[in-house]
Design a protein around this motif. Structure first.
Motif, mmCIF file in Angstrom:
data_model
loop_
_atom_site.group_PDB
_atom_site.id
_atom_site.type_symbol
_atom_site.label_atom_id
_atom_site.label_comp_id
_atom_site.label_asym_id
_atom_site.label_seq_id
_atom_site.Cartn_x
_atom_site.Cartn_y
_atom_site.Cartn_z
ATOM 1 N N PRO A 100 4.888 -3.333 -5.269
ATOM 2 C CA PRO A 100 5.535 -2.739 -4.105
ATOM 3 C C PRO A 100 5.451 -3.671 -2.908
ATOM 4 N N THR A 102 4.775 -4.693 0.612
ATOM 5 C CA THR A 102 3.938 -4.142 1.674
ATOM 6 C C THR A 102 4.042 -5.033 2.891
ATOM 7 N N ALA B 251 7.925 6.028 -7.196
ATOM 8 C CA ALA B 251 6.550 6.430 -6.852
ATOM 9 C C ALA B 251 6.194 7.753 -7.512
ATOM 10 N N ARG B 254 5.504 7.328 -11.184
ATOM 11 C CA ARG B 254 4.190 6.700 -11.351
ATOM 12 C C ARG B 254 3.080 7.742 -11.163
ATOM 13 N N LYS B 567 1.461 6.954 -0.095
ATOM 14 C CA LYS B 567 1.200 5.602 0.394
ATOM 15 C C LYS B 567 2.279 4.634 -0.107
ATOM 16 N N GLU B 568 2.565 4.725 -1.394
ATOM 17 C CA GLU B 568 3.558 3.812 -1.977
ATOM 18 C C GLU B 568 4.928 4.005 -1.343
ATOM 19 N N GLU B 571 4.833 2.902 2.479
ATOM 20 C CA GLU B 571 4.722 1.450 2.669
ATOM 21 C C GLU B 571 6.002 0.710 2.299
ATOM 22 N N ASN B 572 6.818 1.322 1.473
ATOM 23 C CA ASN B 572 8.092 0.693 1.117
ATOM 24 C C ASN B 572 9.234 1.150 2.006
ATOM 25 N N ASP B 620 3.752 -3.013 -14.222
ATOM 26 C CA ASP B 620 2.641 -2.139 -13.870
ATOM 27 C C ASP B 620 1.341 -2.684 -14.428
#
Lengths: 181, 662
Positions: A100, A102, B251, B254, B567-568, B571-572, B620
């Motif tokens: 991702p 950041t 996200a 996941r 968060k993912e 943050e994107n 991943d």
């Protein structure tokens, strides 16, 4: 002797003034006839040319319809090729990881990006109607966040919103550019 | 004299010729006059009669359907669009070369030749006039059919094209596959919307009946075409962003897969405008394959399904108390040993927090603190604030079958209901309602109605614009106080995993037991874990809700299951929205003080293991370190460990159980 002259003889002696041939009337009639025929020809020509134009028009209409259909198909193909999932799959195939993005790695760029604003790309539906100058797609206005101080039924203002290029510039397009390189 | 006589005779003949000529002219004039009179009579007196007769002979009308409207995202990317396609049909009675035709169509379409021939033969026997041979052919397939069927004269067994004809159809295409499938929905083979936007915006999208009148000549060539009845379908532009939707879905997938959960949903919303930027559900489906779907797969859980929110609902409890001036964030509350008895039933905290400020009570998700606060408020006040925040009623987002949630009127409450509701039990909400409540706080107390349809366009021009209405729910000061409390949840509370890299964030975790229909009561093995938060904390650009249904394994708490997904996404999405970082970067994160470490799971290795994705793709695997072996059994056997990991446990009374059964 003179008194015995017959009536016929007397009348034959009268000199009457007559036109020799009525050329005047003949020419006039001829001209009228020609005009009439010419009128008919002109009308016929107009009629058949309008039919020809109508048929050409019909063919063009069919062609336009086909081209519009083709355009829609191409648009769908383009969208399918540019779908994020497709790009991600292709990127993974050639070895890019799914890390991702950041702000750590690109903090300066993001800060810089936040201060500059790219031109908004023309949406598809707008591009499809480029000739239409009256297209009144709303512009996105950058307004103060605290423009809703309160009160009932306040119209919600518009806010800077993400656009395709901006989002892509920070996610998918990075991948694409890397792929191209 | 003779000369004179000759002249006289010549004059006579000329006169005769002239008279004759004039007679001819007169005849023609009379004839033309007669014709003219007749023409005037026909064209003036009998105009309408002959016009209608002429039109009946030269014109004909055809009735077709216009293409169904398209669905676009906010940036103009196509999410759904219809295209014209050709299908092949046959009149079985007229087909003479069944084997040849079946063979050719089979080669082109890939369908079994035996199946096609049996279709035709059955049609012949049943006396049918119409059977489908192949539907929705591609352009390449159409060309092949033209060449091999309609232009092939070599087949000795008979003309292949006899009895075969083209049928024009339209096909709905969803170029992004499963992306935003639950929001977009799908339309059936009759082009009628069945789910999602396709259903709710049917009035704009539907393919209208189109009647065209064509004028033709005697050879059947079309001369002109006029649309008599025409109301073109309209295009719908959504507030969704394709890119943000993809980030959110990724996200969510996941989060669900990591925790072996049953399902999940996520919403990203702009609090200032109420625009939904992304709405995701998992498992998802491909709208193009709607014929193969099981009923209900397309259900948009984010707006239709309701669940007990758990501690997320403490936002309303503390929000109401702050607004009423009952508490201040810095005031202290006695939570004692983490137990409180209301109406003869005892509610527990996950761990005793003692005397703490309201900020800490929220951060530690103390049930005792929330219950005490709610009891001080009273049920009527609590109820009115819950309604004000948008619970118990539809948000009007513009999606079909939106759930209202369950919020009973105070008259129907029993002894422990207020205590239960203050901690998010005995009440059911939709994910969208929780997002809306948090968006209200993010927007300084002003609630903006959520919207998913941005505008409607016709032929590229704006036809209808939608703007959300907004209203103040709580004072800006109250909202700021709540933000302060919610920030602490992320910084030093149950949602440390929602701490963002470079941005500040705020939010609240929720972990609630699920009502189990099979056993008729709540099932303590089934959880709904959620996190609703916003970022940046002081000037929020997005509100994000993540709800994970029935996570299994060591991680069950909202702070463990849903917070990482938040968060993912954040943050994107925030850099994509060009929001400048306002927080601390990960490398500068302060280390947790030792006293707080006890609240983290004892076996942090186990947590990390469960967090690792289950080797779904190489990316991943590369990203995460190689996980160690799991020991989930050990964790499951010790409820104390679960408590230590942040799972909010409580004991439910009969009334709450009954409420949960609704």
């Amino acid at each position: 002797m003179k008194r015995k002259r017959s009536i016929t003889n007397r009348s034959s002696r009268v000199r009457r003034q007559r036109d020799p041939i009525p050329w005047k009337y003949c020419v006039l009639s001829l001209i009228c006839g020609l005009l009439l025929v010419a009128g008919f020809f002109a009308a016929a020509q107009q009629h058949f040319s309008s039919l020809g134009v109508a048929m050409d028009n019909a063919k063009l209409r069919v062609k336009i319809k086909q081209l519009r259909d083709q355009k829609r198909k191409l648009l769908i193909s383009k969208e399918r090729a540019a779908s994020p999932a497709k790009i991600a799959t292709l990127a993974r195939k050639i070895g890019f990881t799914d890390t991702p993005r950041t702000v750590v790695t690109g903090a300066p760029e993001v800060i810089e990006a936040a201060s500059t604003r790219d031109a908004k790309p023309m949406p598809v539906y707008a591009a499809a109607n480029q000739n239409d100058k009256s297209s009144n797609r709303k512009e996105v206005h950058v307004k103060d966040k605290k423009r809703n101080p309160g009160g009932k039924n306040v119209k919600a203002g518009k806010k800077p919103t993400p656009n395709g290029s901006q989002v892509a510039a920070l996610s998918g397009s990075d991948l694409i550019n890397n792929v191209r390189e | 004299m003779a000369r004179k006589r000759r002249t006289s005779q010549g004059n006579n003949s000329m006169q005769t010729a002239f008279i004759r000529f004039m007679l001819v002219v007169a005849f023609f004039i009379f004839w033309i006059g007669a014709v003219s009179v007749r023409l005037v009579h026909l064209q003036v007196n009998e105009h309408s009669k002959w016009k209608s007769k002429s039109e009946a002979q030269s014109t004909y009308s055809i009735v077709t359907k216009s293409l169904r409207g398209s669905v676009y995202d906010r940036n103009g990317s196509v999410l759904a669009m219809s295209v014209r396609v050709k299908s092949l049909a046959a009149d079985p009675g007229l087909v003479e070369n069944v084997a040849g035709l079946s063979s050719e169509v089979s080669k082109i379409t890939g369908k079994k030749a035996s199946r096609i021939s049996s279709q035709i033969n059955e049609g012949k026997l049943a006396g049918r006039k119409f059977v489908w041979l192949a539907r929705e052919l591609t352009d390449e397939q159409v060309e092949k059919v033209k060449k091999r069927v309609f232009e092939n004269k070599d087949d000795s067994n008979g003309d292949l094209a006899l009895g075969v004809r083209w049928i024009g159809e339209q096909k709905r295409d969803y170029p992004n596959g499963t992306l935003a499938a639950h929001v977009i929905g799908f339309s059936n083979s009759d082009d009628v919307g069945q789910a999602g936007i396709e259903k709710s915006q049917e009035s704009f999208l539907k393919a209208e009946r189109l009647r065209m009148v064509r004028e033709r000549d005697r050879e059947g060539r079309v001369l002109s075409e006029t649309a008599v009845e025409r109301t073109p379908s309209k295009d719908v532009v959504l507030t969704l962003s394709k890119e943000i939707q993809h980030i959110t879905e990724r996200a969510l997938v996941r989060a669900v897969k990591t925790t072996n959960a049953k399902a999940g949903k996520a919403i990203v919303m702009d609090p200032a405008t109420g625009e939904i930027l992304a709405m995701a559900n998992y498992p998802t489906f491909d709208p193009s394959e709607f014929r193969k779907l099981k009923p209900g797969v397309w259900r948009n859980s984010a707006v239709q399904d309701q669940y007990a929110p758990g501690s997320v609902f403490k936002l309303v409890t503390y929000g109401a108390a702050l607004e009423e001036g009952k508490i201040k964030p810095e005031d202290e509350i006695e939570c004692g040993e983490g137990q409180i008895t209301v109406g003869g039933y005892t509610f527990n905290d996950s761990h005793a927090v003692g005397r703490v400020s309201y900020i800490e009570a929220m951060a530690e998700s103390s049930n005792v603190g929330a219950i005490k606060t709610a009891m001080d408020l009273g049920k009527d006040t609590f109820y009115s604030y819950a309604r004000e925040f948008g619970f118990g009623k539809r948000t009007g987002v513009g999606l079909p079958s939106e759930g209202t949630g369950i919020l009973r009127a105070p008259e129907r409450w029993r002894g422990t209901d207020l205590a239960s509701m203050s901690i998010g039990y005995g009440i059911d909400v939709t994910a969208l309602q929780t997002v809306l409540a948090f968006a209200t706080i993010a927007n300084d107390g002003v609630q903006v109605n959520p919207q998913i349809v941005k505008e409607v366009r016709q032929d590229g021009k704006l036809a209808e614009d939608f703007e959300s209405e907004s209203r103040r729910v709580v004072k800006a000061e109250t909202a700021r106080s709540l933000k302060k409390m919610l920030k602490q949840v992320v910084l030093d509370g149950t949602a440390k995993r929602a701490r963002l890299n470079g941005y500040t964030s705020a939010g609240k975790t929720g972990t609630a037991w699920k009502y189990d229909k099979e056993i008729g009561t709540i099932n303590r093995k089934k959880y709904v874990s959620s996190f609703v938060g916003f970022a940046p904390a002081d000037d929020p650009a997005v509100v994000i809700a993540i709800v994970v249904d029935e996570p299994k394994g060591a991680m069950r708490a909202g702070g463990q299951v849903a917070a990482p997904a938040f968060k993912e996404i954040a943050e994107n999405v925030l850099p994509a929205l060009k929001v400048a970082p306002d927080g601390v970067f990960e490398k500068d994160f302060p280390k947790d003080p030792p006293k707080k470490e006890k609240k983290e799971p004892k076996d942090s290795t186990l947590t990390e293991k469960a967090k690792a994705p289950k080797k779904k793709n190489k990316a991943d695997v590369k990203k995460t370190k190689k996980p160690e072996k799991k020991k989930p059994k050990k964790v499951r056997k010790t409820p104390k460990e679960l408590n230590a990991m942040g799972v909010e446990r409580m004991r439910l009374n009969k009334t709450t159980k009954q409420a949960l059964r609704i």
